[in-house]
Design an enzyme around this catalytic site. Structure first.
Site, PDB file in Angstrom:
ATOM      1  N   SER A  14       0.829  -1.202   0.000  1.00 56.06           N
ATOM      2  CA  SER A  14       0.000   0.000   0.000  1.00 56.06           C
ATOM      3  C   SER A  14       0.863   1.252   0.000  1.00 56.06           C
ATOM      4  O   SER A  14       0.532   2.245  -0.656  1.00 56.06           O
ATOM      5  CB  SER A  14      -0.962   0.005   1.188  1.00 56.06           C
ATOM      6  OG  SER A  14      -0.266  -0.152   2.407  1.00 56.06           O
ATOM      7  N   GLU A  15       1.973   1.253   0.726  1.00 58.43           N
ATOM      8  CA  GLU A  15       2.962   2.321   0.656  1.00 58.43           C
ATOM      9  C   GLU A  15       4.357   1.733   0.743  1.00 58.43           C
ATOM     10  O   GLU A  15       4.573   0.694   1.399  1.00 58.43           O
ATOM     11  CB  GLU A  15       2.795   3.349   1.777  1.00 58.43           C
ATOM     12  CG  GLU A  15       1.715   4.387   1.550  1.00 58.43           C
ATOM     13  CD  GLU A  15       0.413   4.013   2.213  1.00 58.43           C
ATOM     14  OE1 GLU A  15      -0.518   4.831   2.185  1.00 58.43           O
ATOM     15  OE2 GLU A  15       0.315   2.898   2.762  1.00 58.43           O
ATOM     16  N   THR A  16       5.294   2.393   0.091  1.00 61.74           N
ATOM     17  CA  THR A  16       6.710   2.048   0.207  1.00 61.74           C
ATOM     18  C   THR A  16       7.449   3.273   0.733  1.00 61.74           C
ATOM     19  O   THR A  16       7.240   4.396   0.259  1.00 61.74           O
ATOM     20  CB  THR A  16       7.291   1.616  -1.147  1.00 61.74           C
ATOM     21  OG1 THR A  16       6.685   0.378  -1.541  1.00 61.74           O
ATOM     22  CG2 THR A  16       8.795   1.411  -1.069  1.00 61.74           C
TER      23      THR A  16
END
Length: 302
Positions: free
Chosen positions: A46-48
Site C-alpha cells: 500500500s505504501e513504500t
C-alpha cells in the site's frame, strides 16, 4: 541496470503476513522520483518508504503508493524504523524524521517497538449527510446515526486527513460494501484522503475500537492497518470527549481483520497534543530489486 535493496515489512503485528505490509528501500538517495514510483508499483505494498539523507533531521522518508506519492504514512514509518533498528543501522532511542508534512519525532524502544509522533491534530466538522456517507461506504445509515449522538462526522488530521465515521456495531463494519469511486468523490468533497470508520464493538476485550480505512484516491481501496488514520481517530476521540472525556493514556485500535491482515495500533493522545502511534513489525522479504532506468521519469510525465 543497477539494483537496490528492497524489503517487505509487516507493520503493527508480531506475525508475518499480517498487519500492513510496507515496502522499505533503505538506501534511496540516488533514486529519481520516477524510479521510486516504479519501485513502489513493483513491490505492490500500500505504501513504500524510501529512506534518504536529510539536512534537517536524522533521515528523510518519501512515501509512495503504487500510483502516487503521499505526504505521510504511519505503518511505513514504523516498518522502516523497525527494519533499520533490526539491521543495526540505528540504535534504540529518539530520532527525527523529515517528511513532506515537516520533521517528526520517532522513538525506538529496546524491544523494537517504534513510536511515531504525528502532527498536532486539526479537526473540523463537515456538512455531509449520513445518507451520503452510507451510500458511499455501504454502511447502514441507521448504524451511522446511532453511533453519532456525541461523535459527529468530522475530518481529523495529524498529517493526513480522514473523514472519521463512528458506527454502532462490529457487524455493521463487516457488512460494509464500499463504492470506491463514491468514497473518492466524498473524500475529495470534504478535503480528506479517505474514510476511517470505526466501532467500539471490538473483537478483543483489550481493544478500544475496531476500524476500517478506505483510501481509493491514492490507489488503496482498503488499507489494512493504518497509522495515520489511527492517530487522527485518537485525536478525534479526545476532541469530542469520548468515554466521558476520560480517554485512556494508551488505546489499542484493531484493524485489518476483514481483509485477512489483522493488526493493532497503540495510540497515545493527551491534552490535545500531537498523538503518538506505535507498534512492532516483522520482515517478510529482503532482496535486491532491479532499478528501472532514470528515463522512467520521462515516461511518467508523458
Amino acid at each position: 541496470m543497477t539494483a537496490t535493496r528492497a524489503l517487505l515489512v509487516d507493520a503493527f503485528t508480531d506475525e508475518p503476513c499480517a498487519g500492513n505490509a510496507a515496502g522499505v528501500v533503505p538506501d534511496a538517495d540516488d533514486l529519481t522520483e520516477g524510479q521510486m514510483q516504479a519501485i513502489a508499483a513493483e513491490l505492490g505494498a500500500s505504501e513504500t518508504a524510501f529512506v534518504r539523507e536529510s539536512d534537517d533531521a536524522d533521515r528523510r522518508i518519501r512515501y509512495f503508493t503504487p500510483t502516487t506519492e503521499v505526504d505521510l504514512c504511519g505503518h511505513a514509518t514504523i516498518a522502516s524504523h523497525a527494519h533499520l533498528f533490526a539491521d543495526g543501522a540505528i540504535e534504540a532511542g529518539e530520532h527525527t524524521l523529515e517528511t513532506n508534512v515537516g520533521v517528526l519525532d520517532v522513538d525506538v524502544e529496546d524491544d523494537g517497538t517504534v513510536w511515531m509522533t504525528q502532527n498536532p491534530p486539526e479537526i473540523r466538522e463537515v456538512d455531509v449527510t449520513y445518507e451520503r456517507v452510507a451510500a458511499a461506504t455501504g454502511l447502514d445509515e441507521e448504524a451511522l446515526r446511532g453511533a453519532s449522538d456525541d461523535l459527529p462526522l468530522a475530518v481529523a488530521s495529524t498529517g493526513l486527513p480522514f473523514l472519521v465515521a463512528p458506527v454502532t456495531y462490529l457487524s455493521d463494519l463487516g457488512d460494509a460494501s464500499p463504492d470506491f469511486d463514491a468514497i473518492e468523490a466524498l473524500a475529495d468533497e470534504v478535503g480528506a484522503a479517505g474514510v476511517y470508520a470505526f466501532s467500539f464493538d471490538a473483537l478483543a476485550s483489550a481493544s478500544t475500537l475496531h476500524g476500517r480505512a478506505w483510501v481509493p484516491g491514492v490507489g488503496i481501496d482498503e488499507d489494512p492497518v493504518t497509522g495515520t488514520a489511527s492517530g487522527a481517530a485518537g485525536a478525534y476521540l479526545e476532541h469530542y470527549a469520548a468515554f466521558g472525556g476520560d480517554v485512556a493514556e494508551e488505546m489499542v485500535f484493531e484493524q485489518g481483520h476483514f481483509v485477512d491482515r489483522p493488526g493493532r495500533v497503540r495510540v497515545r493522545v493527551q491534552d490535545g497534543g500531537a498523538p503518538k502511534v506505535g507498534g512492532t513489525a516483522v520482515e517478510t522479504l529482503d532482496g535486491d530489486l532491479q532499478v528501472p532506468p532514470a528515463e522512467t521519469d520521462d515516461i511518467l510525465e508523458a
